[in-house]
Design a protein around this motif. Structure first.
Motif, PDB file in Angstrom:
ATOM      1  N   ARG B 241      15.145  -3.100   0.110  1.00  0.00           N
ATOM      2  CA  ARG B 241      14.729  -3.497  -1.216  1.00  0.00           C
ATOM      3  C   ARG B 241      15.528  -4.729  -1.640  1.00  0.00           C
ATOM      4  N   ASP B 242      14.813  -5.759  -2.094  1.00  0.00           N
ATOM      5  CA  ASP B 242      15.487  -6.928  -2.650  1.00  0.00           C
ATOM      6  C   ASP B 242      15.974  -6.586  -4.049  1.00  0.00           C
ATOM      7  N   VAL B 243      17.086  -7.203  -4.459  1.00  0.00           N
ATOM      8  CA  VAL B 243      17.603  -6.891  -5.790  1.00  0.00           C
ATOM      9  C   VAL B 243      16.786  -7.557  -6.890  1.00  0.00           C
ATOM     10  N   ASP B 244      16.039  -8.613  -6.558  1.00  0.00           N
ATOM     11  CA  ASP B 244      15.364  -9.341  -7.631  1.00  0.00           C
ATOM     12  C   ASP B 244      13.924  -8.879  -7.848  1.00  0.00           C
ATOM     13  N   VAL B 245      13.682  -7.590  -7.680  1.00  0.00           N
ATOM     14  CA  VAL B 245      12.393  -7.019  -8.059  1.00  0.00           C
ATOM     15  C   VAL B 245      12.471  -6.672  -9.542  1.00  0.00           C
ATOM     16  N   GLU B 246      11.482  -7.139 -10.299  1.00  0.00           N
ATOM     17  CA  GLU B 246      11.542  -6.959 -11.739  1.00  0.00           C
ATOM     18  C   GLU B 246      10.883  -5.659 -12.177  1.00  0.00           C
ATOM     19  N   THR B 247       9.724  -5.363 -11.622  1.00  0.00           N
ATOM     20  CA  THR B 247       8.990  -4.169 -12.022  1.00  0.00           C
ATOM     21  C   THR B 247       8.518  -3.425 -10.785  1.00  0.00           C
ATOM     22  N   ALA B 248       8.808  -2.141 -10.730  1.00  0.00           N
ATOM     23  CA  ALA B 248       8.295  -1.318  -9.633  1.00  0.00           C
ATOM     24  C   ALA B 248       8.168   0.104 -10.149  1.00  0.00           C
ATOM     25  N   PRO B 249       7.186   0.854  -9.652  1.00  0.00           N
ATOM     26  CA  PRO B 249       7.042   2.240 -10.100  1.00  0.00           C
ATOM     27  C   PRO B 249       8.282   3.055  -9.723  1.00  0.00           C
ATOM     28  N   PHE B 250       8.655   4.011 -10.574  1.00  0.00           N
ATOM     29  CA  PHE B 250       9.819   4.861 -10.276  1.00  0.00           C
ATOM     30  C   PHE B 250       9.562   5.714  -9.047  1.00  0.00           C
ATOM     31  N   THR B 251       8.298   5.988  -8.793  1.00  0.00           N
ATOM     32  CA  THR B 251       7.935   6.897  -7.707  1.00  0.00           C
ATOM     33  C   THR B 251       7.671   6.145  -6.417  1.00  0.00           C
ATOM     34  N   ILE B 252       8.140   4.918  -6.329  1.00  0.00           N
ATOM     35  CA  ILE B 252       7.732   4.069  -5.193  1.00  0.00           C
ATOM     36  C   ILE B 252       8.057   4.701  -3.838  1.00  0.00           C
ATOM     37  N   LEU B 253       9.208   5.389  -3.753  1.00  0.00           N
ATOM     38  CA  LEU B 253       9.580   5.980  -2.462  1.00  0.00           C
ATOM     39  C   LEU B 253       8.573   7.048  -2.048  1.00  0.00           C
ATOM     40  N   GLU B 254       8.255   7.928  -2.985  1.00  0.00           N
ATOM     41  CA  GLU B 254       7.286   8.977  -2.674  1.00  0.00           C
ATOM     42  C   GLU B 254       5.906   8.380  -2.391  1.00  0.00           C
ATOM     43  N   ASP B 255       5.544   7.381  -3.214  1.00  0.00           N
ATOM     44  CA  ASP B 255       4.220   6.773  -3.069  1.00  0.00           C
ATOM     45  C   ASP B 255       4.030   6.182  -1.683  1.00  0.00           C
ATOM     46  N   LEU B 256       5.050   5.496  -1.195  1.00  0.00           N
ATOM     47  CA  LEU B 256       4.944   4.868   0.122  1.00  0.00           C
ATOM     48  C   LEU B 256       5.044   5.915   1.222  1.00  0.00           C
ATOM     49  N   MET B 257       5.910   6.899   0.998  1.00  0.00           N
ATOM     50  CA  MET B 257       6.145   7.934   2.008  1.00  0.00           C
ATOM     51  C   MET B 257       4.882   8.764   2.259  1.00  0.00           C
ATOM     52  N   ARG B 258       4.139   8.997   1.193  1.00  0.00           N
ATOM     53  CA  ARG B 258       2.944   9.843   1.287  1.00  0.00           C
ATOM     54  C   ARG B 258       1.984   9.358   2.357  1.00  0.00           C
ATOM     55  N   HIS B 259       1.976   8.066   2.617  1.00  0.00           N
ATOM     56  CA  HIS B 259       1.044   7.527   3.607  1.00  0.00           C
ATOM     57  C   HIS B 259       1.435   7.896   5.030  1.00  0.00           C
ATOM     58  N   ASN B 260       2.689   8.300   5.207  1.00  0.00           N
ATOM     59  CA  ASN B 260       3.175   8.756   6.511  1.00  0.00           C
ATOM     60  C   ASN B 260       2.947   7.721   7.611  1.00  0.00           C
ATOM     61  N   LYS B 261       3.287   6.459   7.299  1.00  0.00           N
ATOM     62  CA  LYS B 261       3.175   5.403   8.292  1.00  0.00           C
ATOM     63  C   LYS B 261       4.577   5.026   8.771  1.00  0.00           C
ATOM     64  N   ASP B 262       4.639   4.400   9.932  1.00  0.00           N
ATOM     65  CA  ASP B 262       5.949   4.037  10.471  1.00  0.00           C
ATOM     66  C   ASP B 262       6.598   2.925   9.647  1.00  0.00           C
ATOM     67  N   VAL B 263       5.790   1.930   9.294  1.00  0.00           N
ATOM     68  CA  VAL B 263       6.296   0.841   8.457  1.00  0.00           C
ATOM     69  C   VAL B 263       5.255   0.592   7.375  1.00  0.00           C
ATOM     70  N   ILE B 264       5.682   0.533   6.109  1.00  0.00           N
ATOM     71  CA  ILE B 264       4.699   0.335   5.039  1.00  0.00           C
ATOM     72  C   ILE B 264       5.290  -0.555   3.950  1.00  0.00           C
ATOM     73  N   VAL B 265       4.455  -1.471   3.449  1.00  0.00           N
ATOM     74  CA  VAL B 265       4.910  -2.371   2.373  1.00  0.00           C
ATOM     75  C   VAL B 265       3.875  -2.400   1.253  1.00  0.00           C
ATOM     76  N   PRO B 266       4.340  -2.515  -0.002  1.00  0.00           N
ATOM     77  CA  PRO B 266       3.403  -2.720  -1.103  1.00  0.00           C
ATOM     78  C   PRO B 266       3.080  -4.197  -1.227  1.00  0.00           C
ATOM     79  N   ASN B 267       2.166  -4.536  -2.120  1.00  0.00           N
ATOM     80  CA  ASN B 267       1.861  -5.924  -2.405  1.00  0.00           C
ATOM     81  C   ASN B 267       2.913  -6.450  -3.388  1.00  0.00           C
ATOM     82  N   VAL B 268       3.319  -7.696  -3.206  1.00  0.00           N
ATOM     83  CA  VAL B 268       4.344  -8.239  -4.098  1.00  0.00           C
ATOM     84  C   VAL B 268       3.805  -9.476  -4.811  1.00  0.00           C
TER      85      VAL B 268
END
Lengths: 379, 518
Positions: B241-268
């Motif tokens: 995680r970069d420190v200069d992210v201004e807004t992100a959902p609090f649940t981002i870890l769970e949200d990304l994890m739910r997909h159960n992929k080896d590597v996953i990124v949101p749109n920035v």
């Protein structure tokens, strides 16, 4: 008058002994107290909690205390040195071994290392196979014995990992193991095991990583100091196997590790013609690469300190500066410039501007229990 | 040691036996050290028993002294008495030190519902001169809904010229000193390592084309150092995680994890000031490979690095960022080959297998893009979420700042102008008598007159309508014809309304084009 009589009946020697005993116990208690106060000085070499790097021993938490929040730990990685004089600089060495079979000689030799054991951490990765289970049990016994034994023989820490292998080749017999078509899958799985072991045990305080195969059973006790003295990023001694030579009717040695080589134009040409996922292998008659093998450069009469620059290295015994691994040099489980595992590692390190060196006249020995190689050598 | 010890007792025993025997047999010879005075009567136990008892006592005594002295001089030999109260007797640190650890890596492969299986996450953040962003970063950390005790934090601070390190340490200590123990994080490590990079971190030099390859390689090196020092056999996941992210959902870890992929990124994306269009895709490093790019890669030198978002390398790749639809399904997945580093969730097994951030040109890519490529090479799944967006901080570029200054100047000039206008008006008002009151009086009179006339007319109309209604009751048919007319009028109005939105749409489509052109 019972009291004077009983006093009279006591022997003066008994009284003296009792007094000594009392004083002894007092001193014993107070010395114990002193010991605990000196703990603070050594915190640098112990981990803050169970979560901390496995290359450091950790302090047991008192079971009745509520768990405290893990502290913020600073690691000054600028101060981690790799020098010619590792003992003087208290450089920590991590010895990593992918274990398939346990040899008692292997462990005995490890214990004989003259490098201070409190600076050595051990890491093992063992496949979850029948053979692996046996090795695991044998290793566990020895580790428990050593780590409970006398303090100067104890290693700083021992980490033992288990993992399912991805392509379990059921028979690990030598003949099966070296078949060419099996090589890529086997060495790919081996590379992954090495990487798993490396990246989970490499701590922020480690200076050197020594890779040692589980069937290496003979080397000088000063191995680490000797290899570190060359002060090069990656260094390999020459690997031999002792065997009974029927021709000479005597014990003899023969070359074993053919992954230490200097590249040849032929091999480069072959690589250029290959597909993206094909790999070049050493020691197969059907694939003559004409590379200069370090195993063949051994000359007992020559200077034992000679070093040669290599393009591919083997993993039997391999001393690597930790920063090489930290920069990202790992054991590619895929064809990297048509090379795989340790040979690919040398190539990747080379891409990161780290050089590999070999010592043709510094010998370490394979277990003679491992069967002889079945293929003939091409050069 | 032992033979000496036993021989000593043996010697004593002999002497003992001798003296006792002597005392028993010849009462007069009581000069031995251990002899019993013969002139007193004593009920005597059997000599054999007594001898044995004395022997045992002496052995115990001598043994005790021996071990006391031994343990005193050789603390290493003290026995391990466990961690109970007896441990105070043992030598201090040994008994409490644990040196052997066992791990089964099959338990840390990472699953879709990690928080239920208590899977540990390693959160990595490389930092350099990041102190302005740290407060924001820590507020994000506190808000994460993933159980905090399962998150290990690792930071690499290097080549910082500001107070990043001090601020980081203070914030972390504050975090761990929180009264609520559920707020405490797991292991926290700060690695300090200076690589001696010359590359400047300000926006302009950071994004210049020439500096990219070198900058990406040194960033990759920092990431690798951080990961290799912080990854443990207990981790199932690694989150970058970069420190200069201004807004992100609090649940981002769970949200990304739910997909159960080896590597996953949101749109920035990043927000922009209104005059720049309001928002903009930020991370162009998440992309799918294209034929053009592959062909381009073949023509390049071994050490060349393709960087995305520059005219020098036209790759025509589909970027994750441009595929965003604000109303799209946030769970939609897209296979990608290059990965952006703002927020990556990866299974720890990916890193354990050896995938890292190449600090060299790997298939003509470095750092996070090379990471994506290498993960793909090892047959791991690499996925992006085009409609799940987090927002990067907007840092105005030099051009933007200049533009903003110009705008500010313009605004000020305008304000000054308006003020001058106002002042002039006031001057006029105060200097000349206004005739407006006269005018208004007359105007009111006129209006009154008009109103009166209107009222009269309305009354007249009412009377007329009443007359009409009476007539309608007599004839019903003409009324129907009368109602048809308004319907037709309404239809015309509707058509007009339909036309207007289309024009708006055209305008909207033109706007992004302009943005791209510029």
């Amino acid at each position: 008058m019972p009291t004077p009589r009983s006093l009279r009946r006591q022997n003066p020697i008994t009284l003296v002994l009792a007094a000594i005993l009392c004083i002894g116990f007092f001193i014993f208690f107070f010395s114990g107290g002193d010991g605990s106060s000196s703990l603070g000085e050594r915190t640098g070499s112990t981990a803050a909690s169970v979560l901390s790097p496995p290359s450091l021993p950790f302090r047991k938490s008192k079971s009745n205390e509520p768990p405290a929040a893990p502290p913020v730990v600073n690691y000054y990685m600028n101060n981690v040195t790799t020098s010619r004089t590792p003992i003087e600089n208290e450089e920590k060495v991590l010895i990593l071994t992918p274990l398939t079979r346990f040899y008692q000689e292997f462990w005995d030799n490890l214990l004989k290392l003259s490098y201070p054991h409190e600076l050595i951490s051990l890491g093992f990765i063992i496949p979850k196979t029948k053979e692996g289970n046996a090795a695991y049990a044998a290793l566990q016994v020895q580790v428990a014995k050593t780590q409970a034994g006398s303090k100067n023989k104890r290693f700083a820490s021992v980490t033992i990992l288990r993992q399912d292998t991805e392509s379990p080749l059921q028979s690990q017999s030598e003949a099966e193991r070296h078949k060419m078509e099996n090589q890529r899958a086997r060495r790919g799985a081996m590379a992954k095991a090495r990487n798993s072991l490396l990246f989970t045990t490499l701590g922020p305080t480690t200076s050197w990583v020594l890779w040692m195969d589980s069937d290496i059973i003979e080397y000088p006790p000063t191995l680490i100091q000797d290899l570190a003295a060359y002060d090069v990023p990656i260094i390999v001694p020459n690997c031999f196997q002792r065997y009974y030579n029927n021709d000479k009717k005597a014990m003899d040695i023969r070359p074993y590790d053919f992954n230490n080589w200097i590249d040849s134009p032929t091999a480069k040409e072959m690589a250029a013609k290959m597909g993206k996922d094909d790999i070049l292998l050493e020691g197969y008659a059907e694939m003559p690469t004409y590379r200069s093998l370090m195993a063949m450069m051994h000359d007992p009469a020559a200077d034992p300190g000679t070093k040669v620059k290599l393009d591919g290295v083997g993993g039997a015994t391999l001393l690597v500066k930790a920063e090489v691994h930290r920069d990202g040099a790992m054991f590619p489980p895929f064809a990297f410039y048509h090379l795989i595992e340790t040979e690919g590692f040398a190539k990747m390190a080379n891409r990161l501007n780290w050089e590999s060196w070999g010592l043709p006249n510094y010998l370490v020995s394979y277990s003679s229990h491992s069967p002889a190689l079945v293929f003939d050598v091409t050069c | 040691m032992l033979p000496l010890h036993s021989s000593a007792t043996k010697g004593k025993m002999h002497r003992n036996a001798f003296s006792n025997g002597q005392a028993g047999a010849y009462p007069s010879g009581g000069n031995g050290t251990f002899s019993i005075q013969p002139h007193k009567f004593q009920p005597r136990s059997q000599p054999a028993l007594r001898r044995r008892r004395q022997l045992i006592q002496r052995i115990l005594l001598v043994g005790g002294v021996f071990f006391t002295v031994l343990f005193f001089f050789f603390p290493d030999l003290r026995p391990n008495l466990g961690s109970g109260p007896l441990s105070y007797l043992t030598s201090s640190d040994d008994g409490q030190l644990e040196t052997i650890r066992y791990y089964d890596l099959n338990n840390v492969q990472g699953t879709a519902r990690g928080w239920e299986r208590e899977e540990r996450i390693l959160l990595c953040a490389p930092l350099r001169d990041a102190s302005p962003h740290l407060p924001m970063f820590f507020s994000h950390l506190k808000n994460l809904t993933y159980p905090h005790n399962l998150i290990d934090l690792a930071f690499l601070v290097g080549d910082s010229k500001d107070n990043t390190l001090q601020l980081l340490e203070d914030s972390l200590k504050e975090l761990q000193a929180n009264e609520d123990s559920r707020q405490h994080f797991g292991e926290i490590s700060i690695m300090q390592k200076d690589f001696g990079q010359k590359v400047n971190q300000d926006v302009e030099s950071r994004h210049g084309f020439a500096a990219q390859a070198g900058r990406r390689k040194s960033m990759a090196q920092a990431r690798n150092w951080l990961l290799s020092a912080a990854l443990r056999p207990t981790h199932s996941w690694v989150y970058w995680r970069d420190v200069d992210v201004e807004t992100a959902p609090f649940t981002i870890l769970e949200d990304l994890m739910r997909h159960n992929k080896d590597v996953i990124v949101p749109n920035v994306w990043r927000p922009l000031p209104d005059w720049l269009g309001g928002e903009q895709p930020y991370d162009l490093n998440s992309w799918q490979e294209s034929e053009t790019a592959l062909a381009l890669a073949d023509t390049l030198d071994e050490d060349a690095v393709i960087v995305e978002g520059y005219a020098e390398y036209a790759t025509w790749r589909p970027h994750l960022a441009y595929l965003r639809d604000p109303y799209g399904d946030p769970d939609m997945e897209m296979e990608i080959d290059g990965v952006g580093g703002v927020s990556i969730l990866a299974k720890a097994k990916v890193f354990r297998a050896g995938v890292h951030f190449p600090a060299f040109s790997f298939e003509k890519h470095a750092e996070t893009e090379g990471f994506g490529k290498m993960a793909k090479r090892m047959k791991f799944s690499v996925v992006g979420l085009p409609h799940y967006t987090i927002w990067h901080l907007y840092e105005p570029s030099v051009d933007d700042i200049r533009h903003m200054e110009e705008m500010e100047k313009e605004r000020k000039a305008k304000e000054a102008e308006e003020e001058a206008k106002k002042a002039r008006l006031e001057k006029i008002n105060s200097q000349f008598d206004s005739k407006s009151s006269d005018w208004e009086r007359e105007k009111a009179k006129v209006q009154d007159a008009v109103q009166k006339e209107k009222n009269d007319e309305a009354e007249r109309q009412k009377q007329e309508e009443e007359a009409k209604k009476e007539a309608e009751i007599k004839k019903e048919t003409p009324a129907e014809r009368f109602e048809e007319k308004p319907e037709g009028q309404q239809a015309e109005i509707k058509e007009e309304k339909v036309d207007k939105p289309e024009q708006v749409n055209e305008e909207r489509q033109e706007a992004p084009k302009k943005a791209r052109d510029s």
